[in-house]
Design a protein around this motif. Structure first.
Motif, PDB file in Angstrom:
ATOM      1  N   UNK A 167     -23.243  -1.566 -62.688  1.00 15.78           N
ATOM      2  CA  UNK A 167     -23.015  -0.536 -63.706  1.00 15.78           C
ATOM      3  C   UNK A 167     -21.833  -0.916 -64.584  1.00 15.78           C
ATOM      4  N   UNK A 168     -21.906  -0.484 -65.843  1.00 17.43           N
ATOM      5  CA  UNK A 168     -20.867  -0.773 -66.822  1.00 17.43           C
ATOM      6  C   UNK A 168     -20.212   0.526 -67.284  1.00 17.43           C
ATOM      7  N   UNK A 169     -19.147   0.387 -68.040  1.00 17.86           N
ATOM      8  CA  UNK A 169     -18.485   1.563 -68.614  1.00 17.86           C
ATOM      9  C   UNK A 169     -19.337   2.147 -69.732  1.00 17.86           C
ATOM     10  N   UNK A 170     -19.678   3.413 -69.597  1.00 17.05           N
ATOM     11  CA  UNK A 170     -20.393   4.147 -70.635  1.00 17.05           C
ATOM     12  C   UNK A 170     -19.638   5.413 -70.974  1.00 17.05           C
ATOM     13  N   UNK A 171     -20.235   6.240 -71.794  1.00 15.12           N
ATOM     14  CA  UNK A 171     -19.584   7.455 -72.268  1.00 15.12           C
ATOM     15  C   UNK A 171     -19.661   8.545 -71.209  1.00 15.12           C
ATOM     16  N   UNK A 172     -18.499   9.108 -70.847  1.00 12.66           N
ATOM     17  CA  UNK A 172     -18.415  10.199 -69.876  1.00 12.66           C
ATOM     18  C   UNK A 172     -17.731  11.391 -70.522  1.00 12.66           C
ATOM     19  N   UNK A 173     -18.342  12.557 -70.379  1.00 16.23           N
ATOM     20  CA  UNK A 173     -17.763  13.792 -70.902  1.00 16.23           C
ATOM     21  C   UNK A 173     -16.773  14.345 -69.898  1.00 16.23           C
ATOM     22  N   UNK A 174     -15.561  14.634 -70.357  1.00 11.70           N
ATOM     23  CA  UNK A 174     -14.513  15.168 -69.486  1.00 11.70           C
ATOM     24  C   UNK A 174     -14.610  16.689 -69.417  1.00 11.70           C
TER      25      UNK A 174
END
Length: 273
Positions: A110-117
């Motif tokens: 897995x790679x870094x993707x967009x995460x909602x805080x």
């Protein structure tokens, strides 16, 4: 519709870490010792009857979002789809999104993707973007006889509607593993989940071993934008569905869920725009 707004609670990073570990551990105990019979069988022979199919665009230009995070999201989706594709939900079984996918880690590819805080901002994080997959599965499920037993709504409305094809609030946010999507098969038929990450779209089909006796039309009621008690605006609605028999006769009008989300963007156009 209950529009009561809950004041956001600010907690320290240490308190957030303790809370997250508690709920993650609680979920593992549920998986191990709960009464649910979780789906874990795959069948690569395609079932004959399509209950519902849908697709969503993989890449969208979003304000202030690095496009590389969306390319990374595609990699993340391919790994997760590999875990879920062809899964069969037998009568009496419960589908658990995170139990089947497992924890997203760099070691698994897995790679870094967009995460909602939690505060409505967003950041890069491992496995980011998998909400697109849970959104798709939830949308297909509410067009079927399957029962959603756990779904979490998005707490913030982050981006303005652009070419929206579904009612607001018909997605399912996810966070390993305590924000899960769980679906129960209370019918006498088996259901199969077929998923694919293509060049432009994430596609899905929900298939069945028997013809589906009903058709479903999902719609929203009482959509509103209201001032927040603690500043900003709230977006609200109710989600319902019409149920039709094989003669296209309306037989039920069913409540599904309600949504209340803090709006991160300005909801009203300025004068002259």
């Amino acid at each position: 519709m209950n529009n009561r707004e809950v004041k956001p609670i600010k907690r320290s990073k240490f308190r957030l870490m303790l809370g997250k570990n508690y709920y993650v551990g609680k979920r593992h105990l549920q998986w191990l010792f709960g009464r649910e019979n979780y789906a874990n069988t795959k069948d690569h022979k395609v079932m004959p009857y399509v209950v519902f199919a849908h697709k969503t665009l993989l890449l969208r230009k979003l304000k202030d979002v690095d496009m590389q995070l969306q390319y990374n999201k595609i990699t993340n989706l391919k790994i997760a789809v590999g875990r879920l594709n062809s899964v069969v939900i037998k009568p009496g079984e419960t589908f658990s999104y995170w139990k089947l996918i497992g924890k997203p880690t760099y070691k698994k590819g897995y790679l870094d993707g967009l995460i909602l805080c939690a505060d409505g901002s967003f950041k890069a994080g491992v496995g980011g973007g998998l909400c697109q997959l849970s959104n798709l599965i939830f949308w297909m499920t509410i067009h079927s006889p399957l029962t959603v037993v756990e779904r979490h709504r998005h707490s913030h409305d982050v981006f303005p509607d652009v070419n929206r094809t579904q009612p607001f609030g018909t997605g399912a946010t996810c966070s390993y593993n305590y924000l899960d999507l769980q679906i129960y098969n209370g019918t006498s038929s088996e259901f199969q989940l077929l998923l694919n990450v293509g060049k432009e779209y994430l596609t899905g089909e929900l298939r069945s071993s028997e013809p589906c006796r009903y058709k479903y039309e999902v719609y929203e009621k009482e959509h509103s934008i209201t001032p927040g008690l603690f500043g900003g605006y709230m977006r609200n609605n109710l989600i319902f569905r019409n149920v039709y028999n094989k003669f296209d006769e309306l037989i039920k009008d069913e409540y599904i869920t309600e949504n209340h989300a803090y709006m991160v963007y300005e909801p009203f156009l300025s004068e002259g725009k």
